[in-house]
Design an enzyme around this catalytic site. Structure first.
Site, mmCIF file in Angstrom:
data_model
loop_
_atom_site.group_PDB
_atom_site.id
_atom_site.type_symbol
_atom_site.label_atom_id
_atom_site.label_comp_id
_atom_site.label_asym_id
_atom_site.label_seq_id
_atom_site.Cartn_x
_atom_site.Cartn_y
_atom_site.Cartn_z
ATOM 1 C CE LYS A 13 -2.264 -0.900 3.849
ATOM 2 N NZ LYS A 13 -1.708 -2.203 4.239
ATOM 3 N NE ARG A 88 -3.970 -1.288 10.185
ATOM 4 C CZ ARG A 88 -2.924 -0.682 9.647
ATOM 5 N NH1 ARG A 88 -3.019 0.554 9.236
ATOM 6 N NH2 ARG A 88 -1.788 -1.317 9.512
ATOM 7 N NE ARG A 127 7.486 -2.915 5.960
ATOM 8 C CZ ARG A 127 6.179 -2.644 5.944
ATOM 9 N NH1 ARG A 127 5.559 -2.414 4.804
ATOM 10 N NH2 ARG A 127 5.492 -2.652 7.059
ATOM 11 N NE ARG A 160 6.868 -0.566 10.414
ATOM 12 C CZ ARG A 160 5.767 -0.460 9.673
ATOM 13 N NH1 ARG A 160 5.810 0.111 8.481
ATOM 14 N NH2 ARG A 160 4.611 -0.912 10.106
ATOM 15 N NE ARG A 171 2.066 -4.906 11.226
ATOM 16 C CZ ARG A 171 2.987 -4.594 10.312
ATOM 17 N NH1 ARG A 171 4.163 -5.179 10.340
ATOM 18 N NH2 ARG A 171 2.724 -3.723 9.394
HETATM 19 P P1 AMP Z 1 1.093 0.516 9.120
HETATM 20 O O1 AMP Z 1 2.350 1.246 8.837
HETATM 21 O O2 AMP Z 1 -0.086 1.053 8.348
HETATM 22 O O3 AMP Z 1 1.236 -0.982 8.984
HETATM 23 O O4 AMP Z 1 0.737 0.785 10.661
HETATM 24 C C1 AMP Z 1 1.604 0.391 11.696
HETATM 25 C C2 AMP Z 1 0.833 0.260 13.007
HETATM 26 O O5 AMP Z 1 0.241 1.526 13.344
HETATM 27 C C3 AMP Z 1 -0.326 -0.720 12.995
HETATM 28 O O6 AMP Z 1 0.085 -2.054 13.222
HETATM 29 C C4 AMP Z 1 -1.203 -0.170 14.115
HETATM 30 O O7 AMP Z 1 -0.669 -0.484 15.387
HETATM 31 C C5 AMP Z 1 -1.049 1.339 13.925
HETATM 32 N N1 AMP Z 1 -2.083 1.871 13.001
HETATM 33 C C6 AMP Z 1 -1.855 2.463 11.778
HETATM 34 N N2 AMP Z 1 -3.011 2.835 11.207
HETATM 35 C C7 AMP Z 1 -3.997 2.479 12.077
HETATM 36 C C8 AMP Z 1 -5.418 2.582 12.050
HETATM 37 N N3 AMP Z 1 -6.072 3.113 11.012
HETATM 38 N N4 AMP Z 1 -6.098 2.104 13.127
HETATM 39 C C9 AMP Z 1 -5.467 1.559 14.185
HETATM 40 N N5 AMP Z 1 -4.143 1.417 14.270
HETATM 41 C C10 AMP Z 1 -3.401 1.878 13.230
#
Ligand code: AMP
Length: 215
Positions: A13, A88, A127, A160, A171
């Protein structure tokens, strides 16, 4: 153009959002990036979010909804945006619908990028992210020119915490339980477009552009 990029962690994404941002000159809004920045700056939001993020859990809906409401009011969103990693949950999707309705606005498309689970694990565990500018690399599919160093800014690359295998599996479970219902949610509203997430980054981007340009 107002878009959502939907898909499991590791579907690409963020990469596709950056390419769309360049092509259409609209901002990428990544809630993950916003949260990581807050964690880095040790703001109250960052301190609260870190506990959830490190575990691979979702940050509470109300926190995220507040962030997005504020972000969508900014002038750079007037011509459109790409939401990456938001919504989400169905609660977040409903809050987004209400927020947009209040602004006399609505979404154009929700692009669902589809990738098999084994491939996601392989992609995520390789990654590496730049500590300074957030650029993303992959040790096999897109390595930097110099090991551990960002091509763009010379910053240090790191894995990360939430890209470690145990957390990745959590996740993916969270995605299945909380986020995948959004596929039906947006299908029911006629907004969903499915994109095969297999193959080269450029090929996937082509598929997306065809959908956006073909209507
Ligand atoms: P991402 O980089 O989008 O994979 O986000 C990393 C982490 O941030 C996720 O595993 C969640 O802990 C948190 N996070 C990001 N976006 C959201 C969202 N829309 N709702 C809840 N938690 C989020």
């Amino acid at each position: 153009m107002r878009l959502i990029l939907l898909g499991p962690p590791g579907a690409g994404k963020g990469t596709q959002a950056k390419m769309l941002m360049e092509k259409y000159q609209i901002p990428q809004i990544s809630t993950g990036d916003i949260l990581r920045q807050a964690v880095k700056e040790k703001t109250p939001l960052g301190e609260e979010a870190r506990v959830y993020m490190d575990r691979g859990a979702l940050v509470p809906d109300q926190v995220i909804i507040g962030i997005i409401r504020e972000r969508l009011q900014k002038p750079d969103c007037k011509r459109g945006y790409i939401l990456d990693g938001f919504p989400r949950t169905v609660v977040q999707a409903e809050a987004l619908r209400e927020t947009l309705a209040g602004m006399d606005s609505s979404l154009d498309y929700v692009l669902s990028i589809e990738v098999m689970e084994e491939e996601l694990i392989q992609r995520l565990s390789g990654r590496r992210t730049c500590k300074s500018c957030g650029e993303v690399y992959h040790i096999i599919y897109g390595p930097p020119k110099r090991d551990g160093v960002c091509d763009k800014c010379g910053g240090e690359l790191y894995q990360r915490d939430d890209d470690k295998e145990e957390t990745i599996k959590r996740r993916l479970r969270v995605y299945q339980a909380e986020t995948s219902p959004l596929i039906d949610y947006y299908k029911g509203r006629g907004l969903l477009r499915e994109i095969a997430g297999k193959g080269e980054i450029g090929e996937i981007f082509e598929r997306i552009c065809q959908v956006l340009e073909g209507g």
